[in-house]
Design an enzyme around this catalytic site. Structure first.
Site, PDB file in Angstrom:
ATOM      1  N   ASN A 164       0.884  -1.173   0.000  1.00 29.53           N
ATOM      2  CA  ASN A 164       0.000   0.000   0.000  1.00 29.53           C
ATOM      3  C   ASN A 164       0.922   1.223   0.000  1.00 29.53           C
ATOM      4  O   ASN A 164       1.389   1.663   1.047  1.00 29.53           O
ATOM      5  CB  ASN A 164      -0.879  -0.047   1.251  1.00 29.53           C
ATOM      6  CG  ASN A 164      -1.782   1.161   1.364  1.00 29.53           C
ATOM      7  OD1 ASN A 164      -1.680   2.110   0.570  1.00 29.53           O
ATOM      8  ND2 ASN A 164      -2.662   1.150   2.350  1.00 29.53           N
TER       9      ASN A 164
ATOM     10  N   ARG B  84      -2.538  -1.889  -3.396  1.00 25.34           N
ATOM     11  CA  ARG B  84      -3.707  -1.043  -3.231  1.00 25.34           C
ATOM     12  C   ARG B  84      -3.620   0.038  -4.307  1.00 25.34           C
ATOM     13  O   ARG B  84      -2.627   0.761  -4.392  1.00 25.34           O
ATOM     14  CB  ARG B  84      -3.693  -0.390  -1.857  1.00 25.34           C
ATOM     15  CG  ARG B  84      -4.861   0.525  -1.696  1.00 25.34           C
ATOM     16  CD  ARG B  84      -4.720   1.403  -0.510  1.00 25.34           C
ATOM     17  NE  ARG B  84      -5.925   2.196  -0.343  1.00 25.34           N
ATOM     18  CZ  ARG B  84      -6.008   3.191   0.536  1.00 25.34           C
ATOM     19  NH1 ARG B  84      -4.993   3.490   1.304  1.00 25.34           N
ATOM     20  NH2 ARG B  84      -7.113   3.877   0.633  1.00 25.34           N
TER      21      ARG B  84
ATOM     22  N   HIS C  92     -12.303   3.144   0.223  1.00 29.17           N
ATOM     23  CA  HIS C  92     -12.196   2.186   1.335  1.00 29.17           C
ATOM     24  C   HIS C  92     -12.816   0.836   0.973  1.00 29.17           C
ATOM     25  O   HIS C  92     -13.275   0.088   1.846  1.00 29.17           O
ATOM     26  CB  HIS C  92     -12.860   2.724   2.625  1.00 29.17           C
ATOM     27  CG  HIS C  92     -12.155   3.919   3.204  1.00 29.17           C
ATOM     28  ND1 HIS C  92     -12.812   5.055   3.625  1.00 29.17           N
ATOM     29  CD2 HIS C  92     -10.845   4.159   3.414  1.00 29.17           C
ATOM     30  CE1 HIS C  92     -11.937   5.946   4.068  1.00 29.17           C
ATOM     31  NE2 HIS C  92     -10.735   5.432   3.943  1.00 29.17           N
TER      32      HIS C  92
ATOM     33  N   ARG D 136      -9.127  16.221   6.562  1.00 29.49           N
ATOM     34  CA  ARG D 136      -9.969  16.564   5.394  1.00 29.49           C
ATOM     35  C   ARG D 136     -11.335  17.066   5.856  1.00 29.49           C
ATOM     36  O   ARG D 136     -11.876  16.572   6.847  1.00 29.49           O
ATOM     37  CB  ARG D 136     -10.158  15.336   4.503  1.00 29.49           C
ATOM     38  CG  ARG D 136      -8.947  14.992   3.693  1.00 29.49           C
ATOM     39  CD  ARG D 136      -9.109  13.667   2.983  1.00 29.49           C
ATOM     40  NE  ARG D 136      -8.268  12.636   3.567  1.00 29.49           N
ATOM     41  CZ  ARG D 136      -8.331  11.335   3.262  1.00 29.49           C
ATOM     42  NH1 ARG D 136      -9.201  10.915   2.365  1.00 29.49           N
ATOM     43  NH2 ARG D 136      -7.532  10.477   3.848  1.00 29.49           N
TER      44      ARG D 136
ATOM     45  N   GLU E  60      -7.721  -4.889   5.510  1.00 25.59           N
ATOM     46  CA  GLU E  60      -7.683  -4.645   4.065  1.00 25.59           C
ATOM     47  C   GLU E  60      -6.614  -5.487   3.375  1.00 25.59           C
ATOM     48  O   GLU E  60      -6.814  -5.986   2.270  1.00 25.59           O
ATOM     49  CB  GLU E  60      -7.412  -3.156   3.823  1.00 25.59           C
ATOM     50  CG  GLU E  60      -8.574  -2.277   4.231  1.00 25.59           C
ATOM     51  CD  GLU E  60      -8.175  -0.862   4.604  1.00 25.59           C
ATOM     52  OE1 GLU E  60      -7.540  -0.671   5.671  1.00 25.59           O
ATOM     53  OE2 GLU E  60      -8.497   0.068   3.850  1.00 25.59           O
TER      54      GLU E  60
END
Ligand code: ADP
Length: 371
Positions: free
Chosen positions: A11, A65, A153, A213, A351
């Site tokens: 990732n 990813r 996600h 964010r 993940e």
């Protein structure tokens, strides 16, 4: 494949490269690491380390990813030159993430052109959403050119969807909302364990308030900053991606754990706004799935902050949601009271394991190659 064969999951982001190494035969984890990257030299060093890892560990497949799969890729994809060029074309939709993801793909491709590499997309899980949950109320031509709600996600949601029946039995196939609350945060509303609606949009900036964010704000704020305050697109991007959210509101940090320790009223206000926003979005998504049978909290904040879960659920009391404080405090997996109208779970996401499973499938040659 031999006993020693391994699968590597990478990732690669802008400030970290995370990797996990799995045994190919049983997907048990051998090694997991996060490398912090401050500059080009550190990136080079980190990547040389990864290439050495490939040399030393009989890696038979790599899963990357990749943030954006656009409209084309609804499934993990074996990477060849054609797919790579498609993914490079999507860079403009994820300028902060996609180039880093693809750089890792290219570095491996240069050294090991024959090694299986699989792209696992954040967007893929959301591909089948109903059209009304994909389009924005903007001119049709813009929708047609790909300015739509993709959602992110995906590997986390896919993992939770895959394990939810172990916790919730048949309820897993009902109306479920998963709250992935990490540094980045989003929600996914599911039915039959498929994504029906999600809070992030064309980029990973929309929806919930996050660590740094902003999430959804009045789009007029952006115009005001540019037209009245003379800020450039780059300045506004910096504000919305890096200086807003928990960090912006608290004026302190975007790290939830540190905010919870702080005595400053601004820290408390930031946490309160985070929870209120999350609860409002959860309530809103119940419209898309006709109610709520189960709510799942996951990722760094969702898995570890009883206070955040409690606050969010308190805002949802009018929907009949009720959390058992004692169970919630210990982060147990089942935290709802007997009279709660919806079940509430805390489930650790994984993940990387989800991606490793996709690489395993590809190794068994079940994966299609785009042509
Ligand atoms: P990412 O993978 O996007 O970097 P994570 O899923 O690791 O994010 O989540 C990071 C967030 O989780 C941080 O805000 C961190 O403070 C928060 N977090 C981790 N542990 C705890 C905890 N025990 N209590 C409160 N927040 C926590």
């Amino acid at each position: 494949m031999t006993e020693e064969s391994t699968i590597l999951i990478i990732n690669a982001g802008s400030s970290t490269i995370k990797y996990a190494l799995y045994k190919a035969n049983d997907l048990s984890v051998l090694k997991r690491k996060t490398l912090e990257i401050q500059n080009k030299d550190e990136y080079e060093a980190a990547f040389q380390g990864i290439l050495k890892l490939i040399d030393d560990n009989n890696v038979v497949g790599i899963g990357h990813r990749v943030v954006h799969g656009g409209r084309k890729y609804a499934e993990p994809q074996k990477i060849d030159a054609h797919v790579l060029s498609d993914l490079e074309d999507l860079t403009q939709l994820a300028p902060l993430h996609q180039p880093h993801n693809l750089k890792a793909v290219k570095l491996v491709l240069d050294k090991y052109p024959d090694l299986l590499q699989v792209a696992c997309f954040d967007t893929a899980f959301h591909q089948g959403k109903p059209r009304l949950n994909q389009i924005f109320p903007i001119p049709r031509a813009m929708t047609d050119e790909g300015i739509i709600r993709y959602g992110f996600h995906g590997s986390s949601y896919e993992y939770i969807a895959s394990v939810l029946p172990q916790y919730a039995g048949k309820t897993a196939n009902g109306s479920v909302i998963v709250a992935h609350l990490g540094s980045g945060a989003s929600l996914c509303a599911m039915k039959n364990r498929k994504s029906i609606a999600t809070t992030m949009g064309v980029t990973a900036l929309g929806g919930l308030m996050m660590s740094t964010r902003a999430g959804d704000i009045d789009p007029g704020v952006i115009l005001y900053l540019m037209e009245q305050k003379g800020m450039s697109a780059e300045d506004v991007s910096e504000v919305l991606y890096k200086k807003s959210g928990l960090k912006g509101v608290s004026g302190l940090t975007g790290d939830m754990r540190d905010l919870e320790k702080s005595k400053a009223p601004e820290a408390a206000e930031a946490i309160d706004l985070f929870c209120l926003q999350a609860a409002k979005h959860i309530a809103s998504l119940t419209v898309d799935i006709g109610g709520l049978d189960a709510l799942v909290f996951t990722a760094g904040i969702g898995e570890n902050s009883p206070a955040v879960r409690q606050k969010i659920c308190e805002h949802l009391q009018h929907l009949g949601i009720s959390v058992d404080n004692a169970k919630n405090k210990t982060n147990s997996s089942k935290i709802y009271t007997d009279d709660s109208t919806a079940q509430v779970y805390v489930i650790k996401t994984n993940e990387e394991l989800m991606m490793a499973q996709h690489v395993e499938t590809a190794l068994q040659n079940k994966l299609s190659i785009a042509i």
